[in-house]
Write an enzyme that holds these catalytic residues in place. Structure first.
Site, short mmCIF file in Angstrom:
data_model
loop_
_atom_site.label_atom_id
_atom_site.label_comp_id
_atom_site.label_asym_id
_atom_site.label_seq_id
_atom_site.Cartn_x
_atom_site.Cartn_y
_atom_site.Cartn_z
N GLN A 93 0.85 -1.19 0.00
CA GLN A 93 0.00 0.00 0.00
C GLN A 93 0.89 1.25 0.00
O GLN A 93 0.40 2.36 -0.17
CB GLN A 93 -0.90 0.03 1.24
CG GLN A 93 -1.83 -1.16 1.35
CD GLN A 93 -2.55 -1.17 2.68
OE1 GLN A 93 -3.65 -0.62 2.82
NE2 GLN A 93 -1.94 -1.79 3.67
N HIS A 111 -1.36 1.24 -4.38
CA HIS A 111 -1.78 2.64 -4.19
C HIS A 111 -0.90 3.60 -4.98
O HIS A 111 -0.91 4.81 -4.72
CB HIS A 111 -1.75 3.00 -2.70
CG HIS A 111 -2.85 2.35 -1.93
ND1 HIS A 111 -2.89 2.34 -0.55
CD2 HIS A 111 -3.95 1.65 -2.33
CE1 HIS A 111 -3.98 1.70 -0.15
NE2 HIS A 111 -4.62 1.26 -1.21
N CYS A 138 3.47 17.77 -19.90
CA CYS A 138 3.59 16.35 -20.23
C CYS A 138 4.53 16.20 -21.43
O CYS A 138 4.30 16.82 -22.48
CB CYS A 138 2.22 15.76 -20.58
SG CYS A 138 2.31 14.05 -21.16
N GLY A 178 2.64 -4.27 9.05
CA GLY A 178 2.68 -2.82 9.20
C GLY A 178 1.51 -2.08 8.60
O GLY A 178 1.66 -1.00 8.05
N ASN A 205 2.72 -6.85 13.23
CA ASN A 205 2.40 -5.44 13.39
C ASN A 205 2.84 -4.95 14.76
O ASN A 205 3.09 -5.74 15.66
CB ASN A 205 0.89 -5.22 13.19
CG ASN A 205 0.56 -3.84 12.66
OD1 ASN A 205 1.11 -3.40 11.65
ND2 ASN A 205 -0.33 -3.14 13.36
N1 APR Z 1 6.64 -1.93 12.99
C1 APR Z 1 5.48 -2.57 12.70
N2 APR Z 1 4.28 -1.95 12.61
C2 APR Z 1 4.27 -0.62 12.82
C3 APR Z 1 5.43 0.12 13.14
C4 APR Z 1 6.66 -0.59 13.22
N3 APR Z 1 7.80 0.02 13.50
N4 APR Z 1 5.07 1.43 13.31
C5 APR Z 1 3.74 1.49 13.11
N5 APR Z 1 3.25 0.27 12.82
C6 APR Z 1 1.87 -0.10 12.54
C7 APR Z 1 0.84 0.72 13.27
O1 APR Z 1 0.53 0.11 14.52
C8 APR Z 1 -0.36 0.64 12.31
O2 APR Z 1 -1.17 -0.49 12.61
O3 APR Z 1 1.66 0.14 11.16
C9 APR Z 1 0.28 0.45 10.94
C10 APR Z 1 0.19 1.70 10.07
O4 APR Z 1 -1.16 1.96 9.82
P1 APR Z 1 -1.57 3.23 8.94
O5 APR Z 1 -0.83 4.42 9.45
O6 APR Z 1 -3.06 3.24 8.87
O7 APR Z 1 -0.96 2.91 7.50
P2 APR Z 1 -1.54 1.92 6.42
O8 APR Z 1 -2.26 0.78 7.08
O9 APR Z 1 -0.43 1.59 5.50
O10 APR Z 1 -2.61 2.84 5.63
C11 APR Z 1 -3.25 2.23 4.52
O11 APR Z 1 -4.39 4.32 4.04
O12 APR Z 1 -4.15 6.57 4.08
C12 APR Z 1 -4.21 5.49 3.25
O13 APR Z 1 -3.27 5.24 1.13
C13 APR Z 1 -2.95 5.35 2.47
O14 APR Z 1 -1.73 3.34 1.93
C14 APR Z 1 -2.35 4.06 2.99
C15 APR Z 1 -3.56 3.31 3.50
#
Ligand code: APR
Length: 241
Positions: A93, A111, A138, A178, A205
């Site tokens: 993502q 994404h 472009c 993650g 995670n």
């Molecule tokens: N190691 C493992 N996990 C981690 C760490 C780490 N060091 N730091 C943070 N996390 C976890 C957090 O606990 C959380 O559950 O990673 C996750 C990040 O979640 P989000 O911030 O929601 O990111 P993501 O899930 O990738 O978001 C998905 O949402 O905003 C849109 O397009 C955007 O691709 C993104 C999508």
């Protein structure tokens, strides 16, 4: 006999957090500082393109200038792809290029990608490391002012869904790393795999995601600890039945 079936790995912002890139929904995350509706929707881009360009230019710079580097979790996944007898597909993502820079090749950015831009007129996609603005032209069709980040905004269709669904249907192991499990369709991949009853599902995670209870196995901690350890375990024990 070690089972070397196909593996699908979904990654989210958490795998890049220890490389110094902000996540989205953590307390200090990107969406705690700016509203999705103001910078990450087609409507926001139509309403105020300069603001959208400023948001993505600030996120592109550290990648373009290589101020951040892949961490050992990215490197462990690249090793898994290189040395695992079955197929390993990373569905990320993330719009950063840290998986590529770690050596991953079988990789799908559902994404989009921060270091690419797309012409809103002819659809041409090119690598782009500089700031992007409404005066940029472009190179393919010559249109000015229609270049946009090649990223999927809220309300737009993710890339590669057919290929992703095929890979999920044929895998023996689905790992989610993650990601908070807040955004579909990615958050629904674990349910698709469970329903087929032919793959093990694992969440790695920092803390339980929204979909934590859907995984057969969960491990919590930093990706730089969990991912290399799990990859080592895969090579010694194979896929758990
Ligand atoms: N190691 C493992 N996990 C981690 C760490 C780490 N060091 N730091 C943070 N996390 C976890 C957090 O606990 C959380 O559950 O990673 C996750 C990040 O979640 P989000 O911030 O929601 O990111 P993501 O899930 O990738 O978001 C998905 O949402 O905003 C849109 O397009 C955007 O691709 C993104 C999508």
């Amino acid at each position: 006999m070690i089972d070397h079936g196909n593996i699908v790995i979904l990654t989210g912002a958490g795998i890049s957090q220890e490389s110094g890139l902000a996540t989205f929904r953590d307390a200090d995350g990107i969406w705690a500082k700016v509203r999705i509706e103001d910078v990450a929707t087609p409507e926001a881009y139509a309403r105020d393109p300069d603001r959208v360009h400023r948001f993505y230019n600030a996120r592109r710079r550290p990648l373009a200038e290589r101020d951040v580097a892949p961490n050992v979790a990215h490197l462990a996944l690249a090793r898994l792809e290189a040395d695992w007898p079955g197929e390993v597909l990373i569905v990320t993502q993330n719009i950063d290029d840290l998986h590529e820079r770690a050596g991953s090749r079988n990789l799908l950015h559902m994404h989009g990608e921060m270091l690419k831009v797309r012409c809103g007129d002819c659809g041409d996609v090119v690598e782009w490391l500089a700031d992007l603005g409404r005066d940029d032209q472009c190179a393919s069709c010559g249109t000015t002012g229609r270049m946009r980040p090649h990223v999927v905004w809220f309300g737009e269709m993710p890339f590669g869904m057919e290929r992703i669904e095929m890979a999920l249907a044929g895998c023996r192991l689905f790992i989610s790393i993650g990601t908070s499990g807040n955004v579909y369709p990615a958050a629904g991949f674990v349910q698709m795999v469970r329903e087929l009853e032919r793959a093990h599902t694992l969440e790695l995670n920092l803390e339980p995601s929204e979909g934590a209870t859907l995984f057969a196995e969960t491990r919590y901690g930093p990706a730089t600890e969990l991912v290399p350890a799990f990859v080592d375990q895969l090579f010694t024990e194979g896929l758990s039945n």
